[in-house]
Design an enzyme around this catalytic site. Structure first.
Site, PDB file in Angstrom:
ATOM      1  NE  ARG A 198      37.084  17.432  63.970  1.00 11.00           N
ATOM      2  CZ  ARG A 198      37.436  17.932  65.031  1.00 11.00           C
ATOM      3  NH1 ARG A 198      37.310  18.528  65.794  1.00 11.00           N
ATOM      4  NH2 ARG A 198      38.817  17.136  65.284  1.00 11.00           N
ATOM      5  N   GLY A 256      21.256  24.264  82.461  1.00 12.78           N
ATOM      6  CA  GLY A 256      22.328  23.775  83.146  1.00 12.78           C
ATOM      7  C   GLY A 256      21.924  22.950  81.704  1.00 12.78           C
ATOM      8  CG  ASP A 257      22.944  18.212  81.937  1.00 13.38           C
ATOM      9  OD1 ASP A 257      24.031  17.961  82.430  1.00 13.38           O
ATOM     10  OD2 ASP A 257      21.191  16.675  81.432  1.00 13.38           O
ATOM     11  NE  ARG A 306      26.848  26.451  75.826  1.00 11.07           N
ATOM     12  CZ  ARG A 306      26.942  25.773  76.999  1.00 11.07           C
ATOM     13  NH1 ARG A 306      26.968  24.843  76.754  1.00 11.07           N
ATOM     14  NH2 ARG A 306      26.481  26.976  77.351  1.00 11.07           N
ATOM     15  CB  ALA A 362      16.360  26.762  83.062  1.00 13.89           C
ATOM     16  CG  ASN A 411      17.111  16.172  83.735  1.00 17.33           C
ATOM     17  OD1 ASN A 411      16.356  16.898  84.431  1.00 17.33           O
ATOM     18  ND2 ASN A 411      18.571  16.338  82.936  1.00 17.33           N
ATOM     19  CD1 TRP A 447      17.784  21.070  91.094  1.00 15.71           C
ATOM     20  CD2 TRP A 447      18.060  23.332  89.686  1.00 15.71           C
ATOM     21  NE1 TRP A 447      17.142  22.158  91.694  1.00 15.71           N
ATOM     22  CE2 TRP A 447      16.672  23.240  90.427  1.00 15.71           C
ATOM     23  CE3 TRP A 447      18.263  23.515  88.248  1.00 15.71           C
ATOM     24  CZ2 TRP A 447      15.888  24.715  89.814  1.00 15.71           C
ATOM     25  CZ3 TRP A 447      17.788  24.717  88.349  1.00 15.71           C
ATOM     26  CH2 TRP A 447      16.608  24.855  89.026  1.00 15.71           C
ATOM     27  CB  ILE A 482      25.128  20.642  85.837  1.00 18.89           C
ATOM     28  CG1 ILE A 482      25.090  20.634  84.528  1.00 18.89           C
ATOM     29  CG2 ILE A 482      26.285  20.856  86.455  1.00 18.89           C
ATOM     30  CD1 ILE A 482      25.320  21.911  83.715  1.00 18.89           C
ATOM     31  CD  GLU A 483      23.490  22.122  89.662  1.00 20.26           C
ATOM     32  OE1 GLU A 483      24.230  23.767  89.052  1.00 20.26           O
ATOM     33  OE2 GLU A 483      23.002  21.964  89.047  1.00 20.26           O
TER      34      GLU A 483
END
Length: 346
Positions: free
Chosen positions: A126, A169-170, A176, A220, A245, A248, A250-251
């Site tokens: 993977r 966030g995004d 990660r 961020a 990008n 925000w 994700i929002e």
């Protein structure tokens, strides 16, 4: 001490956000890509200095099924939350692990080596597929880079001795998974975004001979963007990579899907490189795949430096799909909740 225990047992190992990099990716016990299978199959789970939070399904018997828990920590709150252990040891984790190996003597490990080897092979397969897909991630219909393409080039450039801080966030959702290093920091499960630049400055001053990289989203970055001045004044050898990008994201995704309308969550595709240059920092704006490798190489050689990576807002991260924006329906605990409902027959 942890690696010594893993070597002695041949046990498999799962990390969480707080201890990324503690055990090297090439260690045979690392099977993070097989997390679900490990949780479901394990007979014995050893927790070392950590709570059973949402990252570990709160120790739910619907997820861990018949596993017995052994819990070690120097903090009582990390021994007794959510699921008690068959054995609980309140002591220094390092000393306890060292003593366990010593007291085991020549006793044979009871770990199922065939099971462990199968998990490791699945993890490696993977991981290899992820690496390939990241390197080939296509640009958006707007022609802008995919965040994974940026992360792939960055991982190739920083080597195996880097300190990496991920923030946002995004973009944190991509980073990660897409970045790995012996020392990693992020805002933490309930931390505040915006820590990337100050963490990176401090880390680069503490480890001036190692590559220190901040991978942050543009939202961020805005929290503490002015600290590029601090980095220049203190000659902190940090590389700040901003995934720009213009949102925000994700929002934006949440608002689009939930309400069909976006309000207050779009940002500019601001020229962060121009701002950094104004403070005397080496900085470049990167907009194409061809520019990626050379720009990263120049930035690492001229730290403190900032790279303004213009990425497509069309890339949907895992957190945007099923993450923290969707309170409470699709938080990270949704999978565990579903498992418990099935387990209880409700």
């Amino acid at each position: 001490e942890l690696i010594g225990l893993l070597d002695r047992l041949g046990a498999v190992y799962l990390d969480t956000g707080e201890n990324r990099g503690l055990v090297p990716d090439d260690h045979p016990s690392v099977v993070g890509a097989m997390r679900g299978a490990v949780m479901g199959d394990a007979d014995v789970v050893l927790t070392v200095g950590r709570k059973l939070d949402f990252q570990l399904a709160y120790g739910s018997p619907a997820v861990f099924k018949d596993a017995k828990f052994v819990r070690i920590s120097d903090s009582a709150s990390e021994l007794r939350d959510n699921r008690r252990g068959a054995a609980e040891i309140l002591a220094s984790p390092a000393e306890t692990l060292r003593a366990m190996v010593a007291l085991a003597g020549n006793r044979e490990s009871a770990v199922d080596r065939q099971w462990a080897a199968k998990l490791r092979a699945g993890h490696q397969e993977r991981a290899a597929k992820l690496k390939q897909s990241m390197a080939a991630a296509p640009a958006g219909s707007d022609g802008r880079l995919h965040p994974n393409r940026v992360l792939s080039a960055l991982q190739d450039a920083i080597g195996n001795d880097a300190v990496v801080i991920t923030d946002g966030g995004d973009f944190l959702s991509f980073a990660r998974v897409g970045l790995s290093a012996p020392l990693m920091l992020d805002p933490g499960p309930f931390g505040c975004i915006g820590i990337g630049v100050p963490y990176g400055i401090a880390a680069s001053l503490a480890f001036p001979d190692r590559p220190v990289v901040v991978a942050t989203g543009d939202g961020a970055f805005g929290f503490n963007a002015i600290e590029v001045d601090t980095a220049v004044r203190h000659k902190a050898p940090v590389l700040i990579v901003v995934a720009n990008n213009g949102a925000w994201q994700i929002e934006v995704h949440d608002q689009t899907v939930t309400h069909g309308k976006v309000v207050g969550t779009k940002l500019q595709f601001a020229d962060h490189a121009a701002m950094a240059r104004a403070f005397g920092m080496h900085a470049e704006r990167v907009e194409t795949a061809e520019q990626l490798g050379p720009a990263i190489k120049r930035a690492l050689a001229n730290r403190p430096a900032l790279l303004d990576m213009v990425v497509t807002p069309e890339a949907v991260s895992s957190d945007a799909k099923t993450g923290l924006a969707w309170v409470p329906d699709l938080q990270p605990l949704a999978a565990w909740d579903e498992a418990e409902r099935k387990w209880r027959g409700t």
